[in-house]
Design an enzyme around this catalytic site. Sequence first.
Site, PDB file in Angstrom:
ATOM      1  N   ASP A 187       5.792  -9.287  -0.990  1.00  0.00           N
ATOM      2  CA  ASP A 187       5.708  -7.887  -1.400  1.00  0.00           C
ATOM      3  C   ASP A 187       6.327  -7.671  -2.774  1.00  0.00           C
ATOM      4  O   ASP A 187       6.459  -6.545  -3.233  1.00  0.00           O
ATOM      5  CB  ASP A 187       6.406  -6.998  -0.368  1.00  0.00           C
ATOM      6  CG  ASP A 187       6.130  -5.522  -0.580  1.00  0.00           C
ATOM      7  OD1 ASP A 187       4.980  -5.169  -0.893  1.00  0.00           O
ATOM      8  OD2 ASP A 187       7.071  -4.709  -0.460  1.00  0.00           O
ATOM      9  N   SER A 191       3.748   1.446  -0.347  1.00  0.00           N
ATOM     10  CA  SER A 191       2.927   0.491   0.405  1.00  0.00           C
ATOM     11  C   SER A 191       2.525   1.106   1.739  1.00  0.00           C
ATOM     12  O   SER A 191       3.330   1.756   2.409  1.00  0.00           O
ATOM     13  CB  SER A 191       3.706  -0.803   0.641  1.00  0.00           C
ATOM     14  OG  SER A 191       4.081  -1.391  -0.581  1.00  0.00           O
ATOM     15  N   GLN A 236      -2.749  -6.340   0.540  1.00  0.00           N
ATOM     16  CA  GLN A 236      -1.969  -5.115   0.738  1.00  0.00           C
ATOM     17  C   GLN A 236      -2.709  -3.925   0.158  1.00  0.00           C
ATOM     18  O   GLN A 236      -3.449  -4.054  -0.830  1.00  0.00           O
ATOM     19  CB  GLN A 236      -0.590  -5.222   0.071  1.00  0.00           C
ATOM     20  CG  GLN A 236       0.321  -4.037   0.393  1.00  0.00           C
ATOM     21  CD  GLN A 236       1.693  -4.143  -0.261  1.00  0.00           C
ATOM     22  OE1 GLN A 236       1.952  -3.484  -1.254  1.00  0.00           O
ATOM     23  NE2 GLN A 236       2.557  -4.991   0.281  1.00  0.00           N
TER      24      GLN A 236
END
Length: 428
Positions: free
Chosen positions: A340, A362, A412
């Site tokens: 991430d 996110s 993502q």
Amino acid sequence: MISTESVIEFLSGVSLLQRLPKSSLFRISQLVTAKYFGRGEYVFRDGDAGDGIYFILEGEAEVSSVNDMDDSRPEFIFKRHDYFGCGMEASSVRTDVIALTKLTCLLLPREHSNLLQTRSIWNADQASEACPVVEKILHLEPVEVNIFMGITLPDTPSFGKVFGGQFIGQALAAASKTVDCLKNVHSLHAYFILIGDLDIPIIYQVDRVRDGKSFATRRVEAIQKGKVVFSLLASFQKDEQSFDHQLPTMPSSLPDPETLLSMEELRDRRLTDPRLPKTYRTKVASKEFVPWPIDIRFCEPNTGTNMTKSPPRLRFWFRAKGKLSNDQALHRCVLAYISDLIFLQVSFNPHRRQGLRMSSISLDHALWFHRPCKADDWILFNIESPTAYNGRGFVSGQMFDRKGQLIASVNQEGVFRKKPDLPNVSKL
């Protein structure tokens, strides 16, 4: 004859042992011996010194109080994965234990009970305080069966909220400690629900959704102030021999990581780079810099600022700082933590411009582990953003080891929103 593999799988399911590093479990599996009892036989008598810790492999045993008027009334029934005996305070028994059925136990001799004591879930010989910073971040305190506690270390980078990679890595660590150590995570899917508070602990509650012969599934919820702030679903698989192919290849003609500047060196150079605006350099110099626990080396030199438009792609080498404990579960948790890092922002690269202030959050995150990894060796992270639309950006990444093997794939999606313009205040 009980196979070593069966013993390891069994011991991994004992709640007392879930806090132990994998090396301790393997050591215990070599030291335990099988003990067999017929129905009605005494396994343990009140007042006995005791041979050690008994782990029930098959059958049931009855714990009866010798002080009870009715000795036939069981106070407790021990079943598979339960434990009793002498060797540590938490498992001491001061009553008789009688086999209710044919009973098979694994006995860890009393002289080896020190193996049950550990200060780190990853390393039997080293306390978490002495480990690399990222390993300390991923160290959790077992609170109860299936419940762990993690914290945000004060000397790690933050963005005013819990870093998403910390949620992913810690939640995966919690899940990994409840799965037999012969199974490794192969995929995870995560949702960021609420912003995490840096100043309070995070409770990770694990749901053992399924335990199969080859696969296991775990659901983890991260809780703060009584609310679920993050959710993860992970699948684990026992290693097996099968087909092997790989279509993606590592980008060619990339510089070796040793020839590139670290983030710390890059920051120092940017402070005096005349190609960058003085206001930007002043802002960078005045902002507190906390080094990441990850060594990051960008492949393409960048003379722009966070307001400079660039293609929606990024390539960098990374590795954990320091030598990690030798546990594949830990190394995959570190990759989850890194997955991430500088990821979603790539989707915003083509839209940057002077004066545009954006916030990003996110939404969901997916990670697949294709091959074993060593997170303290150099790994290439190749990131691209194929699309952005409707306030959402999508990013996709691939991780290669130095041999060019694809070890992980990441996806993502997140939301981007424009921040209000700053008020035009007079300087007079």
